[in-house]
Design a protein around this motif. Sequence first.
Motif, mmCIF file in Angstrom:
data_model
loop_
_atom_site.group_PDB
_atom_site.id
_atom_site.type_symbol
_atom_site.label_atom_id
_atom_site.label_comp_id
_atom_site.label_asym_id
_atom_site.label_seq_id
_atom_site.Cartn_x
_atom_site.Cartn_y
_atom_site.Cartn_z
ATOM 1 N N MET A 501 26.583 41.352 16.680
ATOM 2 C CA MET A 501 26.710 39.953 16.291
ATOM 3 C C MET A 501 28.055 39.665 15.638
ATOM 4 O O MET A 501 28.623 38.581 15.804
ATOM 5 N N THR A 502 28.601 40.642 14.927
ATOM 6 C CA THR A 502 29.914 40.439 14.306
ATOM 7 C C THR A 502 30.976 40.219 15.365
ATOM 8 O O THR A 502 31.806 39.294 15.260
ATOM 9 N N PRO A 526 46.293 33.032 29.378
ATOM 10 C CA PRO A 526 45.659 34.220 29.977
ATOM 11 C C PRO A 526 45.493 35.381 29.002
ATOM 12 O O PRO A 526 44.459 36.054 29.019
ATOM 13 N N LYS A 527 46.493 35.606 28.155
ATOM 14 C CA LYS A 527 46.388 36.719 27.204
ATOM 15 C C LYS A 527 45.291 36.460 26.186
ATOM 16 O O LYS A 527 44.498 37.358 25.852
ATOM 17 N N GLN A 528 45.208 35.214 25.691
ATOM 18 C CA GLN A 528 44.174 34.875 24.717
ATOM 19 C C GLN A 528 42.778 34.903 25.357
ATOM 20 O O GLN A 528 41.800 35.313 24.716
ATOM 21 N N LEU A 529 42.688 34.483 26.607
ATOM 22 C CA LEU A 529 41.403 34.574 27.315
ATOM 23 C C LEU A 529 40.971 36.030 27.465
ATOM 24 O O LEU A 529 39.788 36.363 27.330
ATOM 25 N N LEU A 530 41.947 36.905 27.735
ATOM 26 C CA LEU A 530 41.636 38.335 27.850
ATOM 27 C C LEU A 530 41.109 38.876 26.526
ATOM 28 O O LEU A 530 40.105 39.605 26.496
ATOM 29 N N ARG A 531 41.767 38.524 25.428
ATOM 30 C CA ARG A 531 41.318 39.005 24.121
ATOM 31 C C ARG A 531 39.923 38.466 23.795
ATOM 32 O O ARG A 531 39.075 39.185 23.243
ATOM 33 N N PHE A 532 39.667 37.222 24.116
ATOM 34 C CA PHE A 532 38.345 36.638 23.901
ATOM 35 C C PHE A 532 37.283 37.431 24.672
ATOM 36 O O PHE A 532 36.224 37.778 24.127
ATOM 37 N N PHE A 538 33.096 44.038 23.505
ATOM 38 C CA PHE A 538 32.679 44.892 22.388
ATOM 39 C C PHE A 538 31.264 44.519 21.944
ATOM 40 O O PHE A 538 30.431 45.383 21.676
ATOM 41 N N SER A 539 30.992 43.211 21.900
ATOM 42 C CA SER A 539 29.668 42.751 21.491
ATOM 43 C C SER A 539 28.591 43.243 22.455
ATOM 44 O O SER A 539 27.547 43.755 22.040
ATOM 45 N N SER A 540 28.850 43.101 23.758
ATOM 46 C CA SER A 540 27.857 43.530 24.751
ATOM 47 C C SER A 540 27.680 45.039 24.758
ATOM 48 O O SER A 540 26.573 45.551 24.965
ATOM 49 N N ARG A 541 28.753 45.749 24.515
ATOM 50 C CA ARG A 541 28.683 47.215 24.457
ATOM 51 C C ARG A 541 27.745 47.675 23.340
ATOM 52 O O ARG A 541 26.922 48.576 23.532
ATOM 53 N N PHE A 542 27.843 47.013 22.191
ATOM 54 C CA PHE A 542 26.968 47.396 21.083
ATOM 55 C C PHE A 542 25.567 46.821 21.248
ATOM 56 O O PHE A 542 24.622 47.312 20.622
ATOM 57 N N ALA A 543 25.408 45.798 22.090
ATOM 58 C CA ALA A 543 24.064 45.325 22.412
ATOM 59 C C ALA A 543 23.301 46.414 23.171
ATOM 60 O O ALA A 543 22.101 46.633 22.942
#
Length: 586
Positions: A501-502, A526-532, A538-543
Amino acid sequence: MYINQEQEYDVVIMGAGFAGNCQARHLLLKNPELKIALIDPRPEVRTNKDLKIGEATVEVSSMFLFRELGLYEYLIENHVPKQGLHFHWCKEPAKTDSFDDYHSLWNPLNPAIPSFQLERAKFERDLLKMNQDLGVVFYNGRVVDVDLTPGDEVNRVKVKLEGQEIELQAKHLIDAAGRRFIIGRKTDNLIFDPEKLFNLKTGSAWMRIKNVDRTIFHDGYDPTGGVASHYYATNHFFGHGYWIWMLPIDKQSQELSIGIVHHHDTISASKINQKEKFSSFLQQNQSLLYRLIESGEAVDFHYLPRIAHTSKKILSEDNWYVIGDAAAMLDPFYSTGMTWTAFTIETVTEVVLAKLAEEKDAEEKRSAYNQFNLKNLRNANRLYYHHSKQLGHASIMSHRIYLEYMHWFGIVIPMYAGKWHLSTKFIAAFAKSHSLQTKIILEIYDQLSQLVDSDSNIGLMNFYRNNQLLGNYFPLKEFDGFLDGSKFDPQRNNFFASIKMTYFYLAIWYAQLQWKGFGLSGLFNPKQLLRFCQLLFFSSRFAIAELIYKHKTKNQPDNRQIAQLDEDFKSYRYQPQIQSWVESKG
């Protein structure tokens, strides 16, 4: 005349300050049979001259003192309660007489995890006595040399006492002697170069004042502001290239610690390195604090021209360890020093006990914990990147503090509460994303500096409010409920849910920053979209990690004590009998 004496110990700790005393107590509480020596040139009874930066505890250091060292009652009875962190920016630099002249972020509630402002000389004196009662041998002397040996060979410490010189021997040697850097200088283990510290070049001036008129700061009446004290918080005041702390450290004498951390590229040492200069600086830039100082009696004044340093190694394969200021000091902002000392002490204890017990994975633990502590220090170091430019900008700095609070309450506190930092398997997996996370955070700090340069006002982010991101989120929000559920058994709080969630809300915060700061061009860059997308990844990985964790632990209790109480109560039967007694005579 010198008399050679030899003493053998399991562990020799050089330095009986906060870190050394806490390390000794932690080791002995885990294994009361250990033979431990503490060495310090200062007498057992500390004086007001024994002062240093670092009086405030935060959630992690408080939990360490409560849970690991058993000092909750002692702190309640002997030290000042802390009501969180408050932040203040003046509205107009020329007018700083009262809080009407500031934009302030106040804590409206009592903190969920209590913390304290420590009177350090008293704390260290009392803890030393407790350690001696547990069996620690204290040598009131100065370390004149150390003989560090490879592997599991015995290390030797030469100590000069009054009228004699002795040699202490131990396989495990811990440097907690602060800026004497006994091991650091012996092994070329120190890093002072600002280029290797995210260009952190700071100094600090501080003083203690007693018998102040605290009503100058706040009269205590604030019927719509909340239920927490303003005075008993750690208060931070900001300006261009500097920040100032103000915190109470004694209730009876109304004693305060007030100090400044300044960036040398903005404010030179010659402007504040004497008491009169420091007072003059406050009079011109933070008049409220100047009036507070003038209302009381000065106890002392100190100036430290260089704060920041770190170490190349924390836990050595040759059985030496550096902790506290001997290992690193970066910036007292957020009171990170005691926090990372707590992490370090616990990992040192794990390694020392594993090696003394000749556990097969002892060296594996040592290596993993060493890397973990170095990454922790790097994470702490990056907190001060571009500080000199951003501190005084209320809009930008409030966004930055919000971001850093998200990481603190969503990741660091749950990690510590669940003892996940002691799981070598977990910290190895968690470290894999470290480089990319650091890269993203540093890019965000670069963007914040761009917004400062363009004099942007992107609003105020208040980390105590729950209406500034989606879903009534705010950084202090608990996703696992580990406090309510008392999930304090090791690795039993659902840390993965908190990380998941963080990172999700970090992504939302990031998108909001791009929109507010740079408009459509920032949002769809594009770079900011990539970071988003990477933050959401990361969130889905920890899900996924959360689902695996839930499956593996579905039949395990969150708290063994509570589970045992529930089990005991299954056979509960009310028994109204009163046992007979004999009335005493006379």
